[in-house]
Design a protein around this motif. Sequence first.
Motif, mmCIF file in Angstrom:
data_model
loop_
_atom_site.group_PDB
_atom_site.id
_atom_site.type_symbol
_atom_site.label_atom_id
_atom_site.label_comp_id
_atom_site.label_asym_id
_atom_site.label_seq_id
_atom_site.Cartn_x
_atom_site.Cartn_y
_atom_site.Cartn_z
ATOM 1 N N ALA A 121 3.791 4.305 -20.031
ATOM 2 C CA ALA A 121 2.648 5.113 -20.512
ATOM 3 C C ALA A 121 1.287 4.547 -20.052
ATOM 4 C CB ALA A 121 2.616 5.163 -22.038
ATOM 5 N N THR A 122 1.212 3.099 -20.202
ATOM 6 C CA THR A 122 0.107 2.571 -19.726
ATOM 7 C C THR A 122 -0.282 2.569 -18.120
ATOM 8 O OG1 THR A 122 0.120 0.823 -21.404
ATOM 9 C CG2 THR A 122 -1.386 0.264 -19.567
ATOM 10 N N LEU A 123 0.750 2.483 -17.390
ATOM 11 C CA LEU A 123 0.619 2.788 -15.844
ATOM 12 C C LEU A 123 0.332 4.077 -15.696
ATOM 13 C CD1 LEU A 123 0.909 1.638 -13.090
ATOM 14 C CD2 LEU A 123 3.251 2.144 -13.155
ATOM 15 N N ARG A 137 -2.290 -0.250 -2.020
ATOM 16 C CA ARG A 137 -3.638 -1.038 -2.168
ATOM 17 C C ARG A 137 -3.708 -1.259 -3.794
ATOM 18 N NH1 ARG A 137 -8.135 3.167 -1.807
ATOM 19 N NH2 ARG A 137 -6.835 4.112 -0.081
ATOM 20 N N LEU A 138 -3.077 -0.576 -4.667
ATOM 21 C CA LEU A 138 -2.961 -1.084 -5.918
ATOM 22 C C LEU A 138 -2.092 -2.026 -6.295
ATOM 23 C CD1 LEU A 138 -3.295 2.642 -7.312
ATOM 24 C CD2 LEU A 138 -5.058 0.961 -7.494
ATOM 25 N N GLY A 139 -1.339 -2.411 -5.604
ATOM 26 C CA GLY A 139 -0.397 -3.518 -5.814
ATOM 27 C C GLY A 139 0.946 -3.129 -6.258
ATOM 28 N N LEU A 140 1.137 -1.931 -6.110
ATOM 29 C CA LEU A 140 2.277 -1.031 -6.960
ATOM 30 C C LEU A 140 3.559 -0.608 -6.079
ATOM 31 C CD1 LEU A 140 0.172 0.998 -9.433
ATOM 32 C CD2 LEU A 140 1.454 -1.113 -10.163
ATOM 33 N N SER A 142 6.144 8.773 -4.801
ATOM 34 C CA SER A 142 5.622 10.016 -5.307
ATOM 35 C C SER A 142 6.481 10.575 -6.680
ATOM 36 C CB SER A 142 5.108 10.923 -4.352
ATOM 37 O OG SER A 142 6.256 11.250 -3.627
ATOM 38 N N VAL A 143 7.989 10.401 -6.071
ATOM 39 C CA VAL A 143 8.863 11.029 -7.009
ATOM 40 C C VAL A 143 8.895 10.443 -8.164
ATOM 41 C CG1 VAL A 143 11.461 11.408 -7.357
ATOM 42 C CG2 VAL A 143 10.269 11.891 -5.046
ATOM 43 N N GLN A 144 8.839 9.037 -8.274
ATOM 44 C CA GLN A 144 8.831 8.257 -9.380
ATOM 45 C C GLN A 144 7.486 8.577 -10.316
ATOM 46 O OE1 GLN A 144 9.002 4.193 -7.886
ATOM 47 N NE2 GLN A 144 11.253 4.284 -7.815
ATOM 48 N N PHE A 145 6.259 8.928 -9.575
ATOM 49 C CA PHE A 145 5.162 9.057 -10.281
ATOM 50 C C PHE A 145 5.486 10.529 -10.919
ATOM 51 C CE2 PHE A 145 1.387 11.643 -10.288
ATOM 52 C CZ PHE A 145 0.764 11.020 -11.192
ATOM 53 N N PHE A 178 0.223 8.642 -0.513
ATOM 54 C CA PHE A 178 0.456 8.113 -1.677
ATOM 55 C C PHE A 178 0.754 6.870 -1.607
ATOM 56 C CE2 PHE A 178 3.321 7.326 -5.036
ATOM 57 C CZ PHE A 178 2.622 8.058 -6.144
ATOM 58 N N GLN A 179 1.549 6.244 -0.468
ATOM 59 C CA GLN A 179 2.308 4.861 -0.386
ATOM 60 C C GLN A 179 1.034 4.136 -0.039
ATOM 61 O OE1 GLN A 179 5.159 3.606 -1.338
ATOM 62 N NE2 GLN A 179 5.396 5.706 -1.934
ATOM 63 N N GLU A 180 0.204 4.441 0.702
ATOM 64 C CA GLU A 180 -1.156 3.420 1.234
ATOM 65 C C GLU A 180 -1.706 2.941 -0.228
ATOM 66 O OE1 GLU A 180 -3.307 5.590 3.982
ATOM 67 O OE2 GLU A 180 -1.778 5.234 5.710
ATOM 68 N N ARG A 181 -2.002 4.427 -1.093
ATOM 69 C CA ARG A 181 -2.677 3.749 -2.342
ATOM 70 C C ARG A 181 -2.169 2.925 -3.237
ATOM 71 N NH1 ARG A 181 -6.928 6.902 -4.632
ATOM 72 N NH2 ARG A 181 -7.575 7.265 -2.374
ATOM 73 N N MET A 182 -0.837 3.277 -3.284
ATOM 74 C CA MET A 182 -0.021 2.524 -4.375
ATOM 75 C C MET A 182 0.030 1.052 -3.852
ATOM 76 S SD MET A 182 0.810 4.334 -6.866
ATOM 77 C CE MET A 182 -0.667 5.467 -6.385
#
Length: 153
Positions: free
Chosen positions: A101-103, A29-32, A36-39, A23-27
């Motif tokens: 909502a957009t994110l 990579r997306l610059g975020l 996962s708890v916040q998601f 999860f962290q690697e993907r976030m």
Amino acid sequence: MSSVHAMPGFLIRRLNQISMSVFQERMQRLGLDLTSVQFAALVALSENPGIDQATLAGLIAYDRVTIGGVVDRLVAKDLVARRINPQDRRARQLALTDSGATLLTRLIPEVQALQHDILAGLSTEEVAAFIALAKRTTEAGNDRSRAPLRPRD
């Protein structure tokens, strides 16, 4: 291989480590900067606008004491807004902001796609069986958790 490596508790902990890493690697990579708890909190708020922090904690099986920090970080990122509850002025209602909502709309397909990476090595049938077994065992042990899942009625 040590006998501990075949114990369910060890394997669950390892799978959690793998899940968090994927999860962290993907976030990243997306610059975020999002956990996962916040998601999970964003998804719960999308599905249940206007709930309070205690209800949010129950919906995502997160500790009621520490959910405040999660919400604080989401508010600071302008993804969640706190509003005074008109029925109880001491209580605060939570809702996604437009940015939140957009994110979330952007993230849902990304997070769905990374599930395959978490369960790498399993066939489609094995993934379905794993999910069914994981659901059954987490439901059976829910009340033993420090932070039980508490769906809304």
